[in-house]
Design a protein around this motif. Sequence first.
Motif, PDB file in Angstrom:
ATOM      1  N   PHE A  54      67.564  12.322  18.700  1.00  0.00           N
ATOM      2  CA  PHE A  54      66.347  12.262  19.513  1.00  0.00           C
ATOM      3  C   PHE A  54      66.286  10.958  20.295  1.00  0.00           C
ATOM      4  N   LYS A  55      65.360  10.886  21.247  1.00  0.00           N
ATOM      5  CA  LYS A  55      65.193   9.684  22.065  1.00  0.00           C
ATOM      6  C   LYS A  55      64.497   8.561  21.316  1.00  0.00           C
ATOM      7  N   ASN A  56      63.598   8.931  20.392  1.00  0.00           N
ATOM      8  CA  ASN A  56      62.790   7.900  19.745  1.00  0.00           C
ATOM      9  C   ASN A  56      62.215   8.436  18.431  1.00  0.00           C
ATOM     10  N   GLU A  59      59.725  11.550  18.702  1.00  0.00           N
ATOM     11  CA  GLU A  59      60.391  12.850  18.802  1.00  0.00           C
ATOM     12  C   GLU A  59      61.015  13.257  17.468  1.00  0.00           C
ATOM     13  N   ASP A  85      66.066   7.767  15.153  1.00  0.00           N
ATOM     14  CA  ASP A  85      66.358   8.743  16.200  1.00  0.00           C
ATOM     15  C   ASP A  85      67.278   9.876  15.741  1.00  0.00           C
TER      16      ASP A  85
END
Length: 116
Positions: A54-56, A59, A85
């Motif tokens: 994931f981006k962060n 998420e 992430d």
Amino acid sequence: MTQNTPLTLEQLRAAHCRHMNPQDQLSDAQIQAQLQVLPDWRYAHGKLRRTYVFKNYHETMAFVNAIAWVIHREDHHPELTVTYDRVAAAFDTHSANGISLNDFIAAAHLDQVYGG
């Protein structure tokens, strides 16, 4: 799933987990055939495994919360490792003493939540 004929992705997504017994354990050949339908998953150390990226953290946690509902509905719970992430999921079926069709069904449901 017949001896070495895997279920399709659509069949896995439409299926629901059921109680398994030792005779429901899939053979190595059946596992390898079914992995062709879920190419992002691998079989290692006795478990079906995948890592989602994931981006962060937001998420990552949104995914964990979404799959919690799916996992509860299917009553088939993976081992989860959650970091900033990434979410690493690992399935096996204790009642089947190994990998069963439930592991592939649940994996397909998690992939569907992920968007794959």
